[in-house]
Enzyme design. Structure first.
Site, mmCIF file in Angstrom:
data_model
loop_
_atom_site.group_PDB
_atom_site.id
_atom_site.type_symbol
_atom_site.label_atom_id
_atom_site.label_comp_id
_atom_site.label_asym_id
_atom_site.label_seq_id
_atom_site.Cartn_x
_atom_site.Cartn_y
_atom_site.Cartn_z
ATOM 1 N N ASN A 61 0.175 6.017 8.414
ATOM 2 C CA ASN A 61 0.686 4.707 8.849
ATOM 3 C C ASN A 61 1.112 4.747 10.314
ATOM 4 O OD1 ASN A 61 2.822 6.334 7.799
ATOM 5 N ND2 ASN A 61 4.173 4.570 7.651
ATOM 6 N N GLU A 63 3.170 2.428 12.958
ATOM 7 C CA GLU A 63 4.041 1.257 13.075
ATOM 8 C C GLU A 63 4.080 0.744 14.516
ATOM 9 O OE1 GLU A 63 7.774 2.332 11.191
ATOM 10 O OE2 GLU A 63 6.818 2.272 9.222
ATOM 11 N N CYS A 72 -0.905 0.347 7.586
ATOM 12 C CA CYS A 72 -0.649 1.360 6.566
ATOM 13 C C CYS A 72 -1.627 2.526 6.692
ATOM 14 C CB CYS A 72 -0.829 0.752 5.174
ATOM 15 S SG CYS A 72 0.386 -0.478 4.724
ATOM 16 N N GLU A 74 -3.495 3.801 4.363
ATOM 17 C CA GLU A 74 -4.759 3.572 3.652
ATOM 18 C C GLU A 74 -5.737 2.780 4.507
ATOM 19 O OE1 GLU A 74 -1.696 3.057 2.680
ATOM 20 O OE2 GLU A 74 -1.405 3.315 0.525
ATOM 21 N N CYS A 112 -0.095 -0.868 -0.950
ATOM 22 C CA CYS A 112 0.363 -2.266 -0.945
ATOM 23 C C CYS A 112 -0.816 -3.175 -1.289
ATOM 24 C CB CYS A 112 0.960 -2.630 0.404
ATOM 25 S SG CYS A 112 -0.270 -2.888 1.710
ATOM 26 N N CYS A 115 -3.688 -3.316 1.270
ATOM 27 C CA CYS A 115 -4.524 -2.100 1.256
ATOM 28 C C CYS A 115 -5.425 -2.067 0.034
ATOM 29 C CB CYS A 115 -3.653 -0.851 1.330
ATOM 30 S SG CYS A 115 -2.962 -0.589 2.970
HETATM 31 N N1 THU Z 1 2.997 2.069 3.962
HETATM 32 C C1 THU Z 1 1.782 2.696 3.911
HETATM 33 O O1 THU Z 1 1.299 3.242 4.922
HETATM 34 N N2 THU Z 1 1.125 2.708 2.741
HETATM 35 C C2 THU Z 1 1.626 2.262 1.564
HETATM 36 O O2 THU Z 1 0.986 2.404 0.544
HETATM 37 C C3 THU Z 1 2.939 1.615 1.521
HETATM 38 C C4 THU Z 1 3.588 1.403 2.830
HETATM 39 C C5 THU Z 1 3.731 2.092 5.225
HETATM 40 C C6 THU Z 1 3.828 0.801 5.959
HETATM 41 C C7 THU Z 1 5.069 1.029 6.786
HETATM 42 O O3 THU Z 1 4.725 1.754 7.947
HETATM 43 C C8 THU Z 1 5.934 1.927 5.908
HETATM 44 O O4 THU Z 1 5.057 2.511 4.972
HETATM 45 C C9 THU Z 1 7.047 1.206 5.189
HETATM 46 O O5 THU Z 1 6.586 0.125 4.486
#
Ligand code: THU
Length: 157
Positions: A61, A63, A72, A74, A112, A115
């Site tokens: 991920n 940000e 994310c 994925e 999520c 994704c």
């Molecule tokens: N996140 C992911 O990368 N994948 C997931 O399956 C759930 C959430 C990340 C998004 C964000 O950077 C952090 O986790 C918190 O939500």
């Protein structure tokens, strides 16, 4: 009226019970949690996708100070796979996460909704099921396909 109950088949496995290929992908997903850029949530997610050309593409991920601009693990992995290996089919994906305590999450991290939708596109392109491994600290949830994670999905218009 008719009532439908949709079941999601989930196999819970211990790391030692995985095949070599499953374990390898799990290891990579865990490893890539360290490539996460998550200064806001401090939640570090890694993903690894095995392709039918033998390559494995990983993501983490990423940000952004403008929160919705981040992505994310994925989606970072599946878009990298699509961009770098056009035409290759997805075979399997593994996902792992580390929380603020720095430990892998006890509860396996599930993708999520956005994704799931993104991954479903690549499963449809592959023309076969893409196995999903959700890796927790001591257990792995194995799902037979992306579509099993997204019942009643939007797939055509
Ligand atoms: N996140 C992911 O990368 N994948 C997931 O399956 C759930 C959430 C990340 C998004 C964000 O950077 C952090 O986790 C918190 O939500």
């Amino acid at each position: 009226m008719k009532k439908h109950n949709i079941e999601i088949p989930v196999t819970e496995a211990r790391y030692e019970e995985l095949s070599d290929a499953q374990r390898h992908l799990t290891d990579l997903a865990r490893q890539y949690t360290s490539n996460s850029y998550a200064p806001y949530s401090h939640f570090h997610v890694g993903a690894a996708i095995a392709l039918d050309n033998g390559e494995i593409v990983c993501g983490a991920n990423q940000e952004n100070v403008a929160y919705p601009s981040g992505t994310c693990a994925e989606r970072s992995a599946c878009y990298a796979a699509g961009a770098n290996h056009p035409g290759a089919r997805f075979e399997r994906i593994a996902i792992a996460a580390r929380g603020t305590d720095g430990e892998y999450t006890a509860v396996p991290c599930a993708p999520c909704g956005a994704c799931r939708q993104a991954l479903l596109e690549y499963e449809t392109l592959a023309g076969h099921d893409v196995e999903v491994l959700l890796c927790g600290r001591d257990k792995v949830f194995i799902l037979p396909s992306v579509k099993s994670l997204l019942p009643l999905a939007f797939t055509e218009f």
